[in-house]
Enzyme design. Structure first.
Site, PDB file in Angstrom:
ATOM      1  N   ARG A   4      38.024  46.954  33.711  1.00  0.00           N
ATOM      2  CA  ARG A   4      37.881  46.751  35.144  1.00  0.00           C
ATOM      3  C   ARG A   4      37.488  45.302  35.405  1.00  0.00           C
ATOM      4  O   ARG A   4      36.672  44.733  34.675  1.00  0.00           O
ATOM      5  CB  ARG A   4      36.804  47.681  35.724  1.00  0.00           C
ATOM      6  N   GLU A  15      41.870  41.326  42.313  1.00  0.00           N
ATOM      7  CA  GLU A  15      43.169  41.583  41.688  1.00  0.00           C
ATOM      8  C   GLU A  15      44.218  41.746  42.785  1.00  0.00           C
ATOM      9  O   GLU A  15      44.078  42.636  43.620  1.00  0.00           O
ATOM     10  CB  GLU A  15      43.083  42.847  40.839  1.00  0.00           C
ATOM     11  N   HIS A  45      48.212  44.029  35.120  1.00  0.00           N
ATOM     12  CA  HIS A  45      47.741  45.418  34.983  1.00  0.00           C
ATOM     13  C   HIS A  45      48.809  46.284  34.308  1.00  0.00           C
ATOM     14  O   HIS A  45      49.175  47.363  34.795  1.00  0.00           O
ATOM     15  CB  HIS A  45      47.380  45.979  36.356  1.00  0.00           C
TER      16      HIS A  45
END
Length: 349
Positions: free
Chosen positions: A260, A288, A307
């Site tokens: 994370r 992000e 990701h």
């Protein structure tokens, strides 16, 4: 009030065929379940026709919820609030064909006594594979060398410039003995690495069984050649890797984050990278995505990926297969193999 962790889960009985509905992003069900998996599912349950639900307010969604006994969810499932559960009086189980259930499983689900399971163990596999690949490539300094070779056309005197290049006897620090962290350690045992792990819930004997030495986090970051993050995002883990811990890292250390973004203080990492001390492989960031002007985007010491470590493409079928297997168990009254219980949520992603 949240049910006690030991409260018995309700079992789906086979007095009649279970009715299975889906709740997830549009088009995702077809990528999770191929023809073979859908055939397996239809062999044990009646499957709701039409598109998977991505919201619960339409008349069609309300009717579908009213029939559902098992809800197969994935990314994009709206929260299963008390109001939603009131529309689903027959619902007894939620089978999540993805990782974390925190986005859609609410206290009302535990109060209802729903059986909840997750495909987090299946999603852990590609994340662990990505991590191991990045560890190997980082120790070979592949990323800065590839950028240099692309621009200059040659790369000379590697031994002088990178005297510690290579994977032999490198010390790899794993932060968090999560499902992913444990799988990474298992895969790394095939290499000539020294493995250390830090996790407040892990016993030294358990670490030993994983092939690693248990150390505190400060020692891990100060002594590892690669630090790989696999801890959940919790209030107490925000900025777990802060300016102080970044300063403890030896010059040339690589930080890998597939967990994370909030685990890392982005401003502090940016300063450390720009100072030439550290390398980073970032599949998740905070924010992000990073702003277009972030120095981390084009720095030669940083590999930034969008990701992609988790399940994508064909890897989605692995999560779909796990979900189908869970439904097969539930319809004959066997508890879910990958059950999630309330007390687990404080230690998981």
């Amino acid at each position: 009030m949240v049910a006690h962790p030991t409260r018995p889960r309700r079992k789906v009985t086979r007095s009649s065929r279970a009715r299975v509905a889906f709740a997830m992003h549009h088009g995702l069900r077809e990528r999770l379940l191929d023809d073979e998996l859908l055939h397996r599912l239809r062999a044990v349950a009646d499957v709701e026709p039409g598109e998977a639900l991505h919201e619960f307010s339409t008349p069609e969604a309300v009717a579908c919820l009213g029939r559902a006994e098992i809800l197969v969810t994935s990314w994009g499932c709206p929260p299963l609030t008390a109001d939603v559960l009131a529309l689903a009086p027959r619902l007894r189980a939620v089978v999540h064909a993805a990782g974390s259930v925190k986005h859609h499983i609410t206290p009302a689900c535990w109060e209802r006594g729903l059986s909840v399971s997750s495909a987090a163990s299946a999603n852990a596999i590609p994340v662990a594979e990505y991590t191991v690949a990045m560890i190997v490539l980082a120790n070979k300094r592949v990323f800065p060398l590839a950028a240099e070779y692309r621009s200059a056309g040659t790369s000379t005197n590697l031994s002088a410039r990178y005297p510690h290049l290579g994977n032999y006897r490198k010390r790899i620090g794993i932060v968090g003995a999560s499902a992913i962290g444990r799988r990474v350690l298992t895969l790394l045992r095939a290499y000539a690495f020294e493995l250390v792990v830090s996790d407040p819930y892990l016993a030294a004997s358990e670490a030993g069984e994983l092939g690693a030495d248990l150390v505190d986090l400060d020692e891990l970051v100060a002594t590892s050649d690669v630090v790989s993050l696999h801890a959940p995002a919790l209030p107490e883990t925000r900025h777990l890797i802060d300016a102080r811990r970044l300063s403890l890292m030896r010059p040339g250390t690589t930080l890998i984050n597939t967990a994370r973004g909030d685990l890392v203080d982005t401003a502090a990492l940016t300063a450390a990278v720009q100072g030439g001390q550290l390398y980073a492989v970032l599949d998740v960031t905070a924010p992000e995505p990073l702003p277009l002007g972030s120095p981390l985007r084009d720095h030669p010491h940083v590999l930034l990926t969008p990701h992609v470590a988790g399940s994508l493409g064909t890897e989605l079928l692995r999560m779909g297969e796990l979900a189908v297997s869970e439904v097969e168990r539930l319809v004959v009254g066997v508890p879910a193999h990958h059950a999630v219980l309330p007390h687990m949520l404080g230690r998981t992603a």
